[in-house]
Scaffold this active site. Structure first.
Site, short mmCIF file in Angstrom:
data_model
loop_
_atom_site.label_atom_id
_atom_site.label_comp_id
_atom_site.label_asym_id
_atom_site.label_seq_id
_atom_site.Cartn_x
_atom_site.Cartn_y
_atom_site.Cartn_z
N THR A 63 -4.32 9.49 18.41
CA THR A 63 -2.95 9.68 17.96
C THR A 63 -2.18 10.57 18.93
OG1 THR A 63 -1.54 10.12 16.05
CG2 THR A 63 -3.46 11.55 16.29
N LYS A 67 -2.03 8.70 23.18
CA LYS A 67 -2.16 7.23 23.15
C LYS A 67 -2.04 6.58 24.53
CE LYS A 67 -0.70 6.33 18.40
NZ LYS A 67 0.13 5.48 17.54
N ASP A 103 -1.59 -0.86 15.79
CA ASP A 103 -0.35 -0.49 15.09
C ASP A 103 0.50 -1.72 14.74
OD1 ASP A 103 -0.70 2.26 14.89
OD2 ASP A 103 0.26 2.66 16.82
N GLY A 128 15.75 2.92 16.05
CA GLY A 128 14.88 3.66 16.96
C GLY A 128 14.44 2.78 18.11
N ASN A 152 19.79 2.72 18.35
CA ASN A 152 19.12 3.96 18.75
C ASN A 152 20.16 4.99 19.17
OD1 ASN A 152 16.67 5.39 19.16
ND2 ASN A 152 16.95 5.21 21.37
N TYR A 227 5.95 8.32 6.87
CA TYR A 227 5.20 8.33 5.61
C TYR A 227 5.03 9.73 5.03
CZ TYR A 227 1.46 9.46 8.87
OH TYR A 227 0.72 10.05 9.87
N1 LIG Z 1 3.35 4.45 9.39
C1 LIG Z 1 2.72 4.45 10.54
O1 LIG Z 1 1.57 3.99 10.66
C2 LIG Z 1 3.43 4.99 11.75
C3 LIG Z 1 3.01 4.59 13.04
C4 LIG Z 1 3.71 5.08 14.16
C5 LIG Z 1 4.78 5.96 13.97
N2 LIG Z 1 5.14 6.31 12.71
C6 LIG Z 1 6.30 7.23 12.49
O2 LIG Z 1 7.43 6.69 13.18
C7 LIG Z 1 8.25 7.76 13.64
C8 LIG Z 1 8.60 7.53 15.11
O3 LIG Z 1 7.42 7.58 15.90
P1 LIG Z 1 7.43 7.22 17.47
O4 LIG Z 1 6.02 7.31 17.90
O5 LIG Z 1 8.19 5.97 17.72
O6 LIG Z 1 8.26 8.45 18.07
P2 LIG Z 1 9.03 8.52 19.48
O7 LIG Z 1 8.44 7.60 20.48
O8 LIG Z 1 9.13 9.98 19.78
O9 LIG Z 1 10.52 7.98 19.13
C9 LIG Z 1 11.37 8.74 18.32
C10 LIG Z 1 12.61 7.91 17.93
O10 LIG Z 1 13.39 8.70 17.02
C11 LIG Z 1 14.70 8.90 17.58
N3 LIG Z 1 15.18 10.24 17.22
C12 LIG Z 1 14.50 11.41 17.35
N4 LIG Z 1 15.27 12.43 16.93
C13 LIG Z 1 16.45 11.89 16.54
C14 LIG Z 1 17.64 12.45 16.02
N5 LIG Z 1 17.79 13.77 15.80
N6 LIG Z 1 18.67 11.61 15.73
C15 LIG Z 1 18.54 10.27 15.93
N7 LIG Z 1 17.43 9.68 16.43
C16 LIG Z 1 16.39 10.50 16.73
C17 LIG Z 1 14.52 8.74 19.07
O11 LIG Z 1 15.77 8.43 19.65
P3 LIG Z 1 16.05 8.68 21.23
O12 LIG Z 1 15.49 7.49 21.95
O13 LIG Z 1 17.52 8.77 21.31
O14 LIG Z 1 15.35 9.97 21.59
C18 LIG Z 1 13.50 7.59 19.12
O15 LIG Z 1 14.15 6.35 18.89
C19 LIG Z 1 7.48 9.05 13.37
O16 LIG Z 1 7.99 9.63 12.21
C20 LIG Z 1 6.06 8.59 13.14
O17 LIG Z 1 5.35 9.43 12.26
C21 LIG Z 1 4.48 5.85 11.60
#
Ligand SMILES: NC(=O)c1ccc[n+]([C@@H]2O[C@H](COP(=O)([O-])OP(=O)(O)OC[C@H]3O[C@@H](n4cnc5c(N)ncnc54)[C@H](OP(=O)(O)O)[C@@H]3O)[C@@H](O)[C@H]2O)c1
Length: 289
Positions: A63, A67, A103, A128, A152, A227
């Site tokens: 994680t 990754k 995933d 996103g 996004n 989650y």
């Molecule tokens: N359920 C599951 O199995 C699972 C699996 C994977 C991830 N997730 C969840 O999905 C979420 C995202 O994960 P990730 O790995 O994709 O993260 P990541 O690669 O860091 O991407 C974060 C995303 O959130 C946006 N963001 C961050 N802060 C923001 C703000 N203040 N206002 C607006 N947009 C904002 C970013 O926009 P910018 O591009 O503009 O920075 C980007 O699109 C997390 O909460 C994670 O826990 C869940």
């Protein structure tokens, strides 16, 4: 160094509920293996991965933030992981380390089995454009989605993902997140997937929802990858809009079940894993109150 047959590495790792539901699955099937969390500093990833070649080790989950970092130390990378540019599962096959990414599979299986929605021929709005959004877009393209909109905060990242879809012959447009209504989203979608970290506990803005109820079409399924908490600000908005919803626990469990099946080569007891994950989350939420 790893000292159990199975586990998960991250940095930090205390938040992960994978040990709870993976161990519950092993115990339920009477498999005498431990699944342990390992907090591995980025400087120690190479050594840790090397220790997985031991014949007592079946494999691990990977994680945040490792990754991508584990990839150069593996012998083989499967197609989904190569496409995602990220590995969340490593399998030790007689000293050869194979990297997978479950995933996208977990996302699709949760969508189909927990929400009853097959994305083939459907329109989807992705909120996103980070790592999880990339995996979700790739999974939806494989599943035959008809049309995509990607919103996004940073428009350029949404444009890059839209281009990836366009190149596969699926019409896709990029939208700036805070201009969703004014900037080309007409409310015509069957599925909304939140892949931003908005609403996440200890995330950038716990109280924020990427969409308001007034923007959510009541017929669209709203799927939040976040989650923790289980009831996110976006899911609350979706409930107010009268839209059906799916939280992120289901994807988390299905990606873990796919990992389990790669290591153990037998069906994972998904309902046991789901119950263990839900009770772990309820305990966390009760502790946080
Ligand atoms: N359920 C599951 O199995 C699972 C699996 C994977 C991830 N997730 C969840 O999905 C979420 C995202 O994960 P990730 O790995 O994709 O993260 P990541 O690669 O860091 O991407 C974060 C995303 O959130 C946006 N963001 C961050 N802060 C923001 C703000 N203040 N206002 C607006 N947009 C904002 C970013 O926009 P910018 O591009 O503009 O920075 C980007 O699109 C997390 O909460 C994670 O826990 C869940």
């Amino acid at each position: 160094m790893i000292n159990s047959p199975l586990g998960i590495i991250g940095y930090p790792i205390g938040h992960s509920i994978s040990p709870r539901f993976q161990q519950a699955a092993l115990d339920h099937l009477g498999v005498d293996h431990g699944y342990q969390p390992y907090e591995v500093h980025p400087d120690r990833v190479a050594d840790f991965v090397a220790s997985l070649r031991d014949d007592t080790v079946l494999g691990i989950n990977v994680t945040v933030p490792h990754k991508e970092a584990v990839m150069p130390f593996l012998d083989e990378i499967d197609e989904w992981a190569a496409e995602a540019g990220a590995v969340n599962t490593i399998v030790n096959r007689d000293g050869r380390l194979v990297g997978y990414n479950t995933d996208g599979y977990g996302f699709l299986r949760a969508l189909r089995e927990s929400a009853g929605l097959d994305p083939a021929g459907k329109r989807a709005l992705i909120l996103g454009a980070g790592g999880s959004a990339r995996g979700v877009v790739q999974a939806l393209l494989r599943a035959g989605v008809a049309e995509l909109a990607i919103a996004n905060r940073t428009l350029e990242r949404a444009q890059a993902l839209a281009e990836l879809a366009d190149n596969r012959g699926v019409p896709a447009r990029a939208i700036e997140l805070n201009a969703l209504q004014s900037d080309g989203f007409d409310g015509q979608t069957d599925l909304i997937v939140n892949c931003t970290s908005l609403g996440m506990h200890h995330g950038p803005d716990e109280a924020a929802s990427p969409m308001a109820a007034s923007q959510i079409p009541p017929a669209a399924l709203v799927y939040d990858l976040v989650y923790n908490p289980m009831l996110t600000p976006l899911l609350r908005e979706a409930h107010s809009a009268g839209a059906p919803t799916l939280g992120g626990i289901s994807m988390l469990v299905y990606q873990g079940a796919a990992s389990f099946e790669l290591w153990l080569e037998r069906p994972a007891p998904v309902s046991v894993m789901m119950d263990a994950a839900m009770s772990a989350m309820r305990e966390r939420e009760a502790q946080a109150q």
